[in-house]
Design a protein around this motif. Structure first.
Motif, PDB file in Angstrom:
ATOM      1  N   SER A 219       1.628 -17.070 -15.207  1.00 19.27           N
ATOM      2  CA  SER A 219       0.971 -15.732 -15.912  1.00 19.27           C
ATOM      3  C   SER A 219      -0.338 -15.556 -15.633  1.00 19.27           C
ATOM      4  O   SER A 219      -0.975 -14.449 -15.369  1.00 19.27           O
ATOM      5  N   ASN A 220      -1.127 -16.387 -15.274  1.00 17.52           N
ATOM      6  CA  ASN A 220      -2.457 -16.247 -14.784  1.00 17.52           C
ATOM      7  C   ASN A 220      -2.395 -15.668 -13.539  1.00 17.52           C
ATOM      8  O   ASN A 220      -3.419 -14.787 -13.088  1.00 17.52           O
ATOM      9  N   LEU A 221      -1.688 -16.092 -12.591  1.00 14.90           N
ATOM     10  CA  LEU A 221      -1.567 -15.385 -11.328  1.00 14.90           C
ATOM     11  C   LEU A 221      -1.147 -14.190 -11.261  1.00 14.90           C
ATOM     12  O   LEU A 221      -1.809 -13.204 -10.439  1.00 14.90           O
ATOM     13  N   VAL A 222       0.050 -13.743 -12.133  1.00  9.83           N
ATOM     14  CA  VAL A 222       0.193 -12.303 -12.335  1.00  9.83           C
ATOM     15  C   VAL A 222      -0.784 -11.644 -12.769  1.00  9.83           C
ATOM     16  O   VAL A 222      -1.019 -10.402 -12.305  1.00  9.83           O
ATOM     17  N   HIS A 223      -1.582 -11.940 -13.971  1.00  4.56           N
ATOM     18  CA  HIS A 223      -2.969 -10.944 -14.475  1.00  4.56           C
ATOM     19  C   HIS A 223      -3.811 -10.773 -13.367  1.00  4.56           C
ATOM     20  O   HIS A 223      -4.263  -9.791 -13.296  1.00  4.56           O
ATOM     21  N   SER A 224      -4.067 -11.969 -12.738  1.00  6.13           N
ATOM     22  CA  SER A 224      -5.269 -11.663 -11.751  1.00  6.13           C
ATOM     23  C   SER A 224      -4.989 -10.985 -10.602  1.00  6.13           C
ATOM     24  O   SER A 224      -5.604 -10.085 -10.347  1.00  6.13           O
ATOM     25  N   THR A 225      -3.776 -10.905 -10.373  1.00  9.68           N
ATOM     26  CA  THR A 225      -3.139 -10.175  -8.993  1.00  9.68           C
ATOM     27  C   THR A 225      -3.133  -8.490  -9.612  1.00  9.68           C
ATOM     28  O   THR A 225      -3.558  -7.718  -8.936  1.00  9.68           O
ATOM     29  N   GLN A 226      -2.597  -8.312 -10.578  1.00 11.81           N
ATOM     30  CA  GLN A 226      -2.724  -7.104 -11.200  1.00 11.81           C
ATOM     31  C   GLN A 226      -4.211  -6.449 -11.542  1.00 11.81           C
ATOM     32  O   GLN A 226      -4.365  -5.242 -11.263  1.00 11.81           O
ATOM     33  N   ILE A 227      -5.097  -7.313 -11.765  1.00 16.35           N
ATOM     34  CA  ILE A 227      -6.449  -6.980 -11.950  1.00 16.35           C
ATOM     35  C   ILE A 227      -7.085  -6.623 -10.663  1.00 16.35           C
ATOM     36  O   ILE A 227      -7.642  -5.476 -10.443  1.00 16.35           O
ATOM     37  N   ASP A 228      -6.694  -7.509  -9.409  1.00 13.38           N
ATOM     38  CA  ASP A 228      -7.118  -7.167  -8.105  1.00 13.38           C
ATOM     39  C   ASP A 228      -6.624  -5.933  -7.627  1.00 13.38           C
ATOM     40  O   ASP A 228      -7.090  -4.957  -7.044  1.00 13.38           O
ATOM     41  N   LEU A 229      -5.261  -5.447  -8.009  1.00 19.63           N
ATOM     42  CA  LEU A 229      -4.774  -4.181  -7.692  1.00 19.63           C
ATOM     43  C   LEU A 229      -5.369  -3.117  -8.180  1.00 19.63           C
ATOM     44  O   LEU A 229      -5.726  -2.025  -7.574  1.00 19.63           O
ATOM     45  N   GLN A 230      -5.579  -3.300  -9.550  1.00 16.95           N
ATOM     46  CA  GLN A 230      -6.258  -2.109 -10.313  1.00 16.95           C
ATOM     47  C   GLN A 230      -7.828  -1.989  -9.513  1.00 16.95           C
ATOM     48  O   GLN A 230      -8.357  -0.782  -9.557  1.00 16.95           O
ATOM     49  N   GLN A 231      -8.364  -3.106  -9.373  1.00 17.68           N
ATOM     50  CA  GLN A 231      -9.925  -3.003  -8.526  1.00 17.68           C
ATOM     51  C   GLN A 231      -9.966  -2.375  -7.201  1.00 17.68           C
ATOM     52  O   GLN A 231     -10.567  -1.451  -6.740  1.00 17.68           O
ATOM     53  N   VAL A 232      -8.812  -2.687  -6.428  1.00 18.89           N
ATOM     54  CA  VAL A 232      -8.527  -2.098  -5.060  1.00 18.89           C
ATOM     55  C   VAL A 232      -8.512  -0.633  -5.387  1.00 18.89           C
ATOM     56  O   VAL A 232      -8.969   0.441  -4.483  1.00 18.89           O
ATOM     57  N   HIS A 233      -7.548  -0.341  -6.199  1.00 23.28           N
ATOM     58  CA  HIS A 233      -7.121   1.379  -6.376  1.00 23.28           C
ATOM     59  C   HIS A 233      -8.565   2.069  -6.911  1.00 23.28           C
ATOM     60  O   HIS A 233      -8.784   3.231  -6.460  1.00 23.28           O
ATOM     61  N   THR A 234      -9.295   1.344  -7.564  1.00 27.21           N
ATOM     62  CA  THR A 234     -10.487   1.948  -8.176  1.00 27.21           C
ATOM     63  C   THR A 234     -11.470   2.049  -7.022  1.00 27.21           C
ATOM     64  O   THR A 234     -12.098   3.167  -6.927  1.00 27.21           O
ATOM     65  N   HIS A 235     -11.672   1.247  -6.129  1.00 23.08           N
ATOM     66  CA  HIS A 235     -12.338   1.286  -4.932  1.00 23.08           C
ATOM     67  C   HIS A 235     -11.989   2.240  -4.067  1.00 23.08           C
ATOM     68  O   HIS A 235     -12.887   3.032  -3.509  1.00 23.08           O
ATOM     69  N   THR A 236     -10.809   2.432  -3.693  1.00 25.16           N
ATOM     70  CA  THR A 236     -10.259   3.539  -2.962  1.00 25.16           C
ATOM     71  C   THR A 236     -10.404   4.792  -3.754  1.00 25.16           C
ATOM     72  O   THR A 236     -10.946   5.731  -2.784  1.00 25.16           O
ATOM     73  N   ASN A 237     -10.410   5.121  -4.634  1.00 27.05           N
ATOM     74  CA  ASN A 237     -10.808   6.422  -5.397  1.00 27.05           C
ATOM     75  C   ASN A 237     -12.210   6.744  -5.254  1.00 27.05           C
ATOM     76  O   ASN A 237     -12.693   7.922  -5.082  1.00 27.05           O
ATOM     77  N   SER A 238     -13.075   5.556  -5.522  1.00 25.83           N
ATOM     78  CA  SER A 238     -14.514   5.794  -5.331  1.00 25.83           C
ATOM     79  C   SER A 238     -14.791   6.390  -3.934  1.00 25.83           C
ATOM     80  O   SER A 238     -15.621   7.119  -3.726  1.00 25.83           O
TER      81      SER A 238
END
Length: 245
Positions: A219-238
């Motif tokens: 569960s920790n792996l899944v949550h941390s990966t989803q957070i990383d995905l969100q951060q990558v998408h946020t940086h891309t939009n920036s």
């Protein structure tokens, strides 16, 4: 009063040592004095109020003066006791420091000796277990892990590409307009649910590995990966907004 203060001081002295005597001397004296007064006030009311025979206004004045004097006396007693306790702790700490320094060589030698004994008794079985029970399966484990993760990131990348293509088609004339700003704002709030669901499939795919190798933090792996995905998408939009605006 001195007896009550002495009893209270005995009860709180251990607490003072635990939280740090230096912090107690000063502000904590007031806090402890308030605690003492909570127990002392009922006794004062019972013993002294009936003896005050003056008028009501004068009785109030004398009563408040008595409480103030008692509070000051309690603070003085506590401050004296805490100061003595501080010095005792300081002396004890210095004595312990001398003992520790004198025994430091022995402590370090004992630590090195224990480390060597533990390493000798554990290293061979650990290396054998890793080479026989872990190393042969690392490639397959990594493949199982990276499948859903790569799939989720791939879908997020396609989503960003499609949004960028649509943005370029809608605003070919260039220039910063209110509609462009609105489109960029909408772009910064993507729907990544399907990407998250792909990553979330790790729960099902790693079930066998969890039973076999005792994985406990999927569960920790899944949550941390989803957070990383969100951060990558946020940086891309920036980056996109920096280029276009």
């Amino acid at each position: 009063m001195h007896t009550l203060v002495g009893r209270m001081f005995t009860n709180i002295s251990y607490v003072c040592v635990c939280v740090g005597v230096r912090r107690c001397v000063g502000v904590c004296v007031q806090v402890l004095a308030n605690l003492v007064m909570e127990e002392l006030l009922p006794s004062l009311e019972k013993d002294m109020l009936p003896r005050l025979k003056a008028k009501k206004t004068e009785r109030k004045r004398v009563w408040f003066a008595t409480i103030e004097a008692a509070y000051i006396l309690v603070q003085e007693c506590l401050l004296e006791g805490l100061s003595v306790l501080k010095e005792e702790c300081k002396t004890a700490a210095c004595q312990q420091e001398v003992l520790i320094r004198s025994d430091m060589d022995l402590i370090l030698h004992s630590r090195t000796y224990l480390e060597g004994k533990l390493r000798a008794s554990v290293s061979e079985p650990a290396e054998k277990f890793c080479s026989e029970g872990v190393q042969p399966y690392l490639a397959s484990i990594l493949e199982e892990l990276m499948g859903p993760i790569s799939s989720g990131f791939q879908e997020a990348r396609l989503l960003s590409d499609n949004q960028m293509d649509q943005l370029c088609q809608d605003f070919q004339e260039g220039g910063v307009t209110d509609k462009l700003k609105q489109a960029l704002a909408k772009l910064s709030k993507p729907n990544l649910l399907s990407c998250y669901q792909r990553i979330n499939s790790l729960h099902d795919q790693l079930h066998d590995l969890q039973e076999r190798f005792g994985f406990s933090n999927i569960s920790n792996l899944v949550h941390s990966t989803q957070i990383d995905l969100q951060q990558v998408h946020t940086h891309t939009n920036s980056c996109i907004q920096t280029v276009l605006v």
